[in-house]
Write an enzyme that holds these catalytic residues in place. Structure first.
Site, short mmCIF file in Angstrom:
data_model
loop_
_atom_site.label_atom_id
_atom_site.label_comp_id
_atom_site.label_asym_id
_atom_site.label_seq_id
_atom_site.Cartn_x
_atom_site.Cartn_y
_atom_site.Cartn_z
N HIS A 1 2.05 45.71 17.50
CA HIS A 1 1.95 44.67 16.46
C HIS A 1 0.55 44.71 15.87
O HIS A 1 -0.44 44.68 16.62
CB HIS A 1 2.14 43.28 17.07
N GLN B 1 14.84 36.77 21.79
CA GLN B 1 14.46 35.73 20.83
C GLN B 1 15.63 35.25 19.98
O GLN B 1 15.53 34.24 19.28
CB GLN B 1 13.30 36.21 19.95
N TYR C 1 8.58 42.99 26.22
CA TYR C 1 7.42 42.52 27.00
C TYR C 1 7.75 41.47 28.03
O TYR C 1 6.92 41.10 28.85
CB TYR C 1 6.31 42.01 26.06
N ARG D 1 5.55 30.07 18.34
CA ARG D 1 5.25 30.80 19.56
C ARG D 1 5.32 29.87 20.79
O ARG D 1 5.77 30.29 21.85
CB ARG D 1 3.87 31.47 19.47
N HIS E 1 12.50 47.43 15.34
CA HIS E 1 11.72 46.44 16.10
C HIS E 1 12.53 45.19 16.39
O HIS E 1 12.89 44.45 15.47
CB HIS E 1 10.47 46.07 15.30
N ASP F 1 13.07 42.06 14.49
CA ASP F 1 12.08 41.28 15.24
C ASP F 1 12.68 40.11 16.02
O ASP F 1 13.23 40.30 17.11
CB ASP F 1 10.99 40.80 14.27
N HIS G 1 4.67 44.89 11.33
CA HIS G 1 4.30 43.82 10.39
C HIS G 1 3.24 44.26 9.39
O HIS G 1 3.53 44.37 8.21
CB HIS G 1 3.81 42.55 11.12
N HIS H 1 1.11 45.67 23.33
CA HIS H 1 1.65 44.56 22.54
C HIS H 1 0.89 44.35 21.24
O HIS H 1 1.48 44.23 20.17
CB HIS H 1 1.66 43.26 23.36
N GLU I 1 -0.33 40.81 11.82
CA GLU I 1 0.77 39.93 11.39
C GLU I 1 0.21 38.60 10.93
O GLU I 1 0.71 38.00 9.98
CB GLU I 1 1.74 39.71 12.56
ZN LIG Z 1 7.54 41.67 17.34
#
Ligand SMILES: [Zn+2]
Length: 432
Positions: free
Chosen positions: A234, A65, A125, A86, A60, A323, A271, A207, A237
């Site tokens: 996901h 990011q 995504y 976020r 994952h 991640d 997660h 997602h 989480e």
């Molecule tokens: Zn993720």
């Protein structure tokens, strides 16, 4: 040696649960291991002072990011939880150009290879360069970056429709938009035709239950089952995510999925931090897999998943991802799978094999289990498997002075990526 074969011999090779000396691998022109032998004939590639291990499988990742590393680490009063992180991520999402996305994906994939990750499950995504036209241009960018790096990639194409249960997408989220199933599958099929086999495959990634309406989630899973595709999502989480789903559905996300979807070994939940032991056990008993991302979960302060005996002891159930790529060191990722539980339980050996060993089980989670979760047939050194490996330098200062019997424990619990000096994907050496 038959024509078209390349032979490799390292000082030690990880075979069926231990390091063995004097092993030679014959790799075919198709990039797969043709034979594992004990020949003393000089190999084409002699890896002196090296041990050879199966390449790590990172289940994952959100490659882009990586650009957030070191950002979002400033905490004004009353700030600094997942949701403020976020917001920082959304600011990045709004700004990124195609060229910048390509560059950050290259850096992420190159760095993964440098730490022994030969396969990545890219949960993607961030689709659109131009959200008004919904061009899905960024999907191609990610695949191009992966091809240039030479990493094996399972593109987990994300379905993302709402910005919270029943809420429209806003701001940067419009770059994620998959407005309906027809458009999603059109893009899925277009992208499937553009994959570069055998290094690139594709799977389905709703997602989360926050971002996908109920009817769409059911239909996506039905179509994925009909096509035999893996499904990643996901799940649980964040506590706030659970509250949001409970308010709309009357039950927790995984509970709803267990009651309403045909879950099996093609499903991987990401997660699962706040999942109840009962739901986790039921999911794993149905064949489902759980992907933990210990370093990201630690960085984001998500909470700590209680590993139930059922998840830990079920073969193939636990796998690992990087991640947010805030830190790329898969040895460290794996050791924190265990260390976090030691801290929680005030006990050692939370994840261990039936004969009481931690490191081989961690390696299994980081290789074979990951391949299974991505619907791939790699993750171990054996005839017929893809020739995906990494090497460690036995003369590296972090590995010197130890017996081979303890080498895996030393690497996974006491050393890390600094000792890794080569990676091979589908028979092609990318580094070292
Ligand atoms: Zn993720």
């Amino acid at each position: 040696v038959a024509a078209g074969l390349t032979t490799i011999a390292a000082e030690f090779t990880w075979l069926a649960g231990r390091f063995e000396r004097g092993v030679r691998l014959d790799v075919g022109a198709d990039g797969r291991i043709a034979r594992v032998t004990r020949s003393s004939e000089p190999p084409d590639r002699k890896l002196t002072g090296r041990a050879l291990l199966p390449g790590f499988v990172n289940v994952h990742s959100h490659a882009f990011q990586r650009a957030l590393r070191g950002r979002g680490e400033l905490f004004p009063p009353a700030m600094g939880d997942f949701w403020s992180w976020r917001e920082a991520m959304y600011r990045l999402v709004e700004e990124l150009t195609a060229a910048e996305l390509k560059a950050v994906c290259r850096l992420a994939f190159d760095e993964m290879l440098a730490c022994g990750i030969t396969t990545v499950g890219e949960f993607h995504y961030l689709h659109h360069d131009d959200p008004l036209r919904r061009d899905f241009a960024f999907d191609d960018v990610v695949l191009e970056a992966a091809a240039e790096s030479g990493i094996r990639i399972a593109m987990l194409l994300s379905y993302y429709k709402t910005g919270g249960v029943g809420k429209p997408l806003a701001g940067g989220q419009r770059r994620f938009d998959t407005p309906d199933l027809a458009e999603y599958w059109r893009q899925f099929d277009r992208l499937a035709r553009r994959l570069r086999p055998p290094l690139q495959t594709i799977g389905v990634a709703p997602h989360s239950m926050r971002a996908v309406p109920e009817a769409d989630l059911r239909a996506l899973c039905r179509e994925a089952a009909a096509r035999g595709l893996v499904v990643h999502i996901h799940v649980e989480e964040q506590r706030q995510e659970i509250e949001e789903v409970r308010a709309a559905y009357g039950t927790n996300p995984l509970r709803w999925m267990l009651d309403n979807l045909a879950l099996d070994e093609r499903f991987t939940i990401i997660h699962s931090t706040h999942t109840t032991p009962r739901d986790a056990a039921e999911f794993v008993a149905a064949g489902g897999r759980v992907c933990y991302c210990p370093l990201t979960e630690g960085n984001l302060g998500d909470g700590l998943a209680p590993h139930t005996p059922a998840t830990v002891t079920t073969p193939g159930a636990v796998c690992v991802g990087t991640d947010s790529n805030v830190r790329l060191d898969f040895c460290e990722e794996l050791r924190w799978l265990e260390f976090a539980q030691r801290l929680r339980l005030e006990r050692r050996g939370a994840l261990k094999t039936s004969d009481g060993r931690v490191a081989p089980l961690l390696l299994e989670c980081g290789t074979r289990n990951g391949a299974l979760a991505l619907g791939l047939d790699g993750g171990e050194i054996a005839p017929g498997r893809p020739a995906d490996f990494f090497t460690i330098d036995l003369n590296h200062v972090s590995l010197r002075g130890f017996a081979v019997e303890n080498l895996l424990d030393v690497l996974l619990l006491g050393a890390g990526r600094e000792a890794i000096d080569g990676a091979c994907v589908n028979g092609v050496w990318r580094r070292g």
